[in-house]
Motif scaffolding. Structure first.
Motif, PDB file in Angstrom:
ATOM      1  N   GLN A 248      22.179  -8.456  53.149  1.00  0.00           N
ATOM      2  CA  GLN A 248      21.048  -9.277  53.600  1.00  0.00           C
ATOM      3  C   GLN A 248      20.467 -10.013  52.401  1.00  0.00           C
ATOM      4  OE1 GLN A 248      18.067  -7.166  55.841  1.00  0.00           O
ATOM      5  NE2 GLN A 248      17.034  -9.055  56.459  1.00  0.00           N
ATOM      6  N   THR A 249      20.014 -11.227  52.637  1.00  0.00           N
ATOM      7  CA  THR A 249      19.383 -12.028  51.595  1.00  0.00           C
ATOM      8  C   THR A 249      18.045 -12.527  52.109  1.00  0.00           C
ATOM      9  OG1 THR A 249      19.701 -13.882  50.065  1.00  0.00           O
ATOM     10  CG2 THR A 249      20.602 -14.161  52.288  1.00  0.00           C
ATOM     11  N   SER A 250      17.134 -12.759  51.210  1.00  0.00           N
ATOM     12  CA  SER A 250      15.780 -13.173  51.589  1.00  0.00           C
ATOM     13  C   SER A 250      15.568 -14.640  51.267  1.00  0.00           C
ATOM     14  CB  SER A 250      14.749 -12.326  50.832  1.00  0.00           C
ATOM     15  OG  SER A 250      13.448 -12.827  51.040  1.00  0.00           O
ATOM     16  N   TYR A 251      15.232 -15.424  52.287  1.00  0.00           N
ATOM     17  CA  TYR A 251      15.028 -16.859  52.110  1.00  0.00           C
ATOM     18  C   TYR A 251      13.949 -17.159  51.077  1.00  0.00           C
ATOM     19  CZ  TYR A 251      14.552 -21.778  53.286  1.00  0.00           C
ATOM     20  OH  TYR A 251      14.510 -23.137  53.225  1.00  0.00           O
ATOM     21  N   ASN A 252      12.906 -16.308  51.011  1.00  0.00           N
ATOM     22  CA  ASN A 252      11.840 -16.541  50.024  1.00  0.00           C
ATOM     23  C   ASN A 252      11.901 -15.558  48.854  1.00  0.00           C
ATOM     24  OD1 ASN A 252      11.083 -14.514  51.734  1.00  0.00           O
ATOM     25  ND2 ASN A 252       9.283 -15.543  52.528  1.00  0.00           N
ATOM     26  N   GLY A 253      13.058 -14.940  48.646  1.00  0.00           N
ATOM     27  CA  GLY A 253      13.270 -14.114  47.462  1.00  0.00           C
ATOM     28  C   GLY A 253      12.479 -12.821  47.439  1.00  0.00           C
ATOM     29  N   ASN A 254      12.116 -12.285  48.596  1.00  0.00           N
ATOM     30  CA  ASN A 254      11.339 -11.041  48.639  1.00  0.00           C
ATOM     31  C   ASN A 254      12.148  -9.828  48.188  1.00  0.00           C
ATOM     32  OD1 ASN A 254       9.013 -12.300  49.521  1.00  0.00           O
ATOM     33  ND2 ASN A 254       9.478 -11.983  51.677  1.00  0.00           N
ATOM     34  N   PHE A 255      13.449  -9.914  48.276  1.00  0.00           N
ATOM     35  CA  PHE A 255      14.312  -8.845  47.772  1.00  0.00           C
ATOM     36  C   PHE A 255      15.626  -9.465  47.323  1.00  0.00           C
ATOM     37  CE2 PHE A 255      14.581  -8.973  52.370  1.00  0.00           C
ATOM     38  CZ  PHE A 255      15.936  -9.084  52.618  1.00  0.00           C
ATOM     39  N   ARG A 256      16.342  -8.745  46.492  1.00  0.00           N
ATOM     40  CA  ARG A 256      17.590  -9.203  45.876  1.00  0.00           C
ATOM     41  C   ARG A 256      17.375 -10.473  45.063  1.00  0.00           C
ATOM     42  NH1 ARG A 256      20.390  -6.819  50.719  1.00  0.00           N
ATOM     43  NH2 ARG A 256      20.810  -4.753  49.865  1.00  0.00           N
ATOM     44  N   LYS A 257      16.162 -10.601  44.537  1.00  0.00           N
ATOM     45  CA  LYS A 257      15.759 -11.619  43.545  1.00  0.00           C
ATOM     46  C   LYS A 257      15.823 -13.059  44.032  1.00  0.00           C
ATOM     47  CE  LYS A 257      15.467  -8.491  40.186  1.00  0.00           C
ATOM     48  NZ  LYS A 257      14.283  -8.101  39.509  1.00  0.00           N
ATOM     49  N   ASN A 258      16.968 -13.492  44.587  1.00  0.00           N
ATOM     50  CA  ASN A 258      17.161 -14.894  44.954  1.00  0.00           C
ATOM     51  C   ASN A 258      17.861 -14.992  46.301  1.00  0.00           C
ATOM     52  OD1 ASN A 258      16.371 -16.065  42.273  1.00  0.00           O
ATOM     53  ND2 ASN A 258      18.104 -14.815  41.621  1.00  0.00           N
ATOM     54  N   TYR A 259      17.587 -16.090  46.994  1.00  0.00           N
ATOM     55  CA  TYR A 259      18.291 -16.372  48.239  1.00  0.00           C
ATOM     56  C   TYR A 259      19.745 -16.685  47.902  1.00  0.00           C
ATOM     57  CZ  TYR A 259      19.452 -18.636  52.667  1.00  0.00           C
ATOM     58  OH  TYR A 259      20.030 -18.982  53.856  1.00  0.00           O
ATOM     59  N   ALA A 260      20.673 -16.052  48.587  1.00  0.00           N
ATOM     60  CA  ALA A 260      22.097 -16.246  48.316  1.00  0.00           C
ATOM     61  C   ALA A 260      22.556 -17.632  48.745  1.00  0.00           C
ATOM     62  CB  ALA A 260      22.915 -15.194  49.051  1.00  0.00           C
ATOM     63  N   GLY A 261      23.499 -18.160  48.003  1.00  0.00           N
ATOM     64  CA  GLY A 261      24.149 -19.416  48.348  1.00  0.00           C
ATOM     65  C   GLY A 261      25.641 -19.271  48.128  1.00  0.00           C
TER      66      GLY A 261
ATOM     67  N   ALA B   3      16.834 -13.320  60.244  1.00  0.00           N
ATOM     68  CA  ALA B   3      17.197 -12.816  58.923  1.00  0.00           C
ATOM     69  C   ALA B   3      18.477 -13.512  58.486  1.00  0.00           C
ATOM     70  CB  ALA B   3      17.387 -11.302  58.971  1.00  0.00           C
ATOM     71  N   HIS B   4      18.695 -13.515  57.196  1.00  0.00           N
ATOM     72  CA  HIS B   4      19.861 -14.174  56.618  1.00  0.00           C
ATOM     73  C   HIS B   4      20.771 -13.127  55.992  1.00  0.00           C
ATOM     74  CE1 HIS B   4      16.673 -17.201  56.788  1.00  0.00           C
ATOM     75  NE2 HIS B   4      17.654 -18.058  56.987  1.00  0.00           N
ATOM     76  N   PHE B   5      22.077 -13.327  56.187  1.00  0.00           N
ATOM     77  CA  PHE B   5      23.068 -12.405  55.650  1.00  0.00           C
ATOM     78  C   PHE B   5      24.145 -13.192  54.926  1.00  0.00           C
ATOM     79  CE2 PHE B   5      20.900  -9.811  58.653  1.00  0.00           C
ATOM     80  CZ  PHE B   5      20.996  -8.521  58.170  1.00  0.00           C
ATOM     81  N   ALA B   6      24.576 -12.656  53.780  1.00  0.00           N
ATOM     82  CA  ALA B   6      25.594 -13.290  52.956  1.00  0.00           C
ATOM     83  C   ALA B   6      26.895 -12.495  53.055  1.00  0.00           C
ATOM     84  CB  ALA B   6      25.136 -13.344  51.502  1.00  0.00           C
ATOM     85  N   GLN B   7      27.992 -13.196  53.320  1.00  0.00           N
ATOM     86  CA  GLN B   7      29.301 -12.564  53.321  1.00  0.00           C
ATOM     87  C   GLN B   7      29.860 -12.619  51.910  1.00  0.00           C
ATOM     88  OE1 GLN B   7      32.455 -14.329  55.725  1.00  0.00           O
ATOM     89  NE2 GLN B   7      33.276 -12.287  56.111  1.00  0.00           N
TER      90      GLN B   7
END
Length: 117
Positions: free
Chosen positions: A48-61, A2-6
């Motif tokens: 948490q961020t979703s690499y394929n945009g399944n939640f929170r609309k867009n993958y965070a950068g 899973a991916h997480f954004a600070q």
């Protein structure tokens, strides 16, 4: 994985990958457990961020904004004339790009697409 954004305020400062073993709770992934893991390593606020945009609309950068009301990551606005699409939380040009297989670039002073030479 899973991916997480600070976040620093509402701005993304880094995105990391967390192994599933750190997320599992009663056989399911737990965002709260992933956040706690990230905080144990780096401190701070995490989402948490979703690499394929399944939640929170867009993958965070890095440099993206987290919008609490929309529960979405939004990339920086590319041009002043572009408007936010509320359903996708992506920036949309005011004039659609031509679809004639030619290459174009956005020209902000004329608010239009210019064919590349």
């Amino acid at each position: 994985m899973a991916h997480f954004a600070q976040l620093d305020g509402n701005t993304v400062t880094q995105v990391i990958v967390v192994a599933n073993a750190e997320l599992m709770e009663n056989g399911s992934e737990s965002e709260a457990k992933g956040i706690a893991f990230c905080q144990s390593l780096f401190g701070g606020e995490w989402k948490q961020t979703s690499y394929n945009g399944n939640f929170r609309k867009n993958y965070a950068g890095i440099g993206f904004t987290y919008d609490l009301e929309r529960d979405a990551f939004i990339e920086p606005k590319p041009y002043p004339s572009w408007v936010l699409n509320e359903s996708t939380c992506q920036w949309k040009e005011p004039t659609p790009m031509p679809t004639d297989d030619k290459l174009y670039f956005w020209d902000e002073p004329t608010v239009s697409w210019i064919e590349q030479a």
